[in-house]
Enzyme design. Structure first.
Site: not given
Length: 167
Positions: A84, A120, A122
């Site tokens: 990733y 962040v 989320t």
């Protein structure tokens, strides 16, 4: 809903903001939630791995608007030692290539940059990351508000409005 792509539609612009998604129902539901908050984004189906889908939105945007003023592709840089993470490094390298190509084509009014919103909080992160959605929107907002032909970053990777050297 607290996904970064959803939140980025909260950015204030003069003009239309499109939220895209590969799942029509999720995209349309996100639009309804944003409208309930007083925002007016529009929706268009987009599967970036499907050439026909990409060509369809390109044709739509060219016919409707004559082009695009700003484009925010919602990806983040993380997991540096994983596939990733390597794919995100590919995005940074591709950004530099696109910037170089637009300069070669004398497209001086086109800026091509990528950024990380940071870690962040989320749905995807199970709300374990430290940054708020507002904090994550700082750099994308900064990047899309440069006027045409400005002396802005180009071909760069930014975090918290700062150019980050990754090479």
């Amino acid at each position: 809903m607290t996904t970064y792509g959803y939140w980025i539609c909260n950015l204030q612009f003069d003009g239309d903001v499109y939220l895209t998604a590969r799942d029509r129902m999720r995209g349309e539901n996100a639009i309804k939630e944003l409208e309930a908050e007083g925002l007016t984004p529009k929706f268009h189906l987009l599967e970036i791995t499907d050439r026909d889908s990409v060509l369809e939105i390109k044709q739509f945007l060219m016919k409707t608007y004559g082009g695009v003023d700003a484009f925010v592709h919602n990806t983040a840089i993380a997991y540096k030692k994983s596939a990733y993470g390597m794919s995100k490094l590919g995005v940074i390298a591709f950004t530099r290539i696109l910037s170089k190509k637009t300069k070669e084509l004398d497209q001086v009014d086109v800026l091509t940059n990528c950024c990380s919103p940071g870690y962040v909080s989320t749905d995807m992160s199970s709300h374990k990351n430290p940054l708020t959605l507002d904090e994550g929107a700082i750099t994308p907002t900064f990047l899309v508000k440069f006027p045409p032909n400005s002396d802005a970053p180009n071909g760069e990777f930014l975090y918290l409005k700062e150019v980050m050297k990754w090479y």
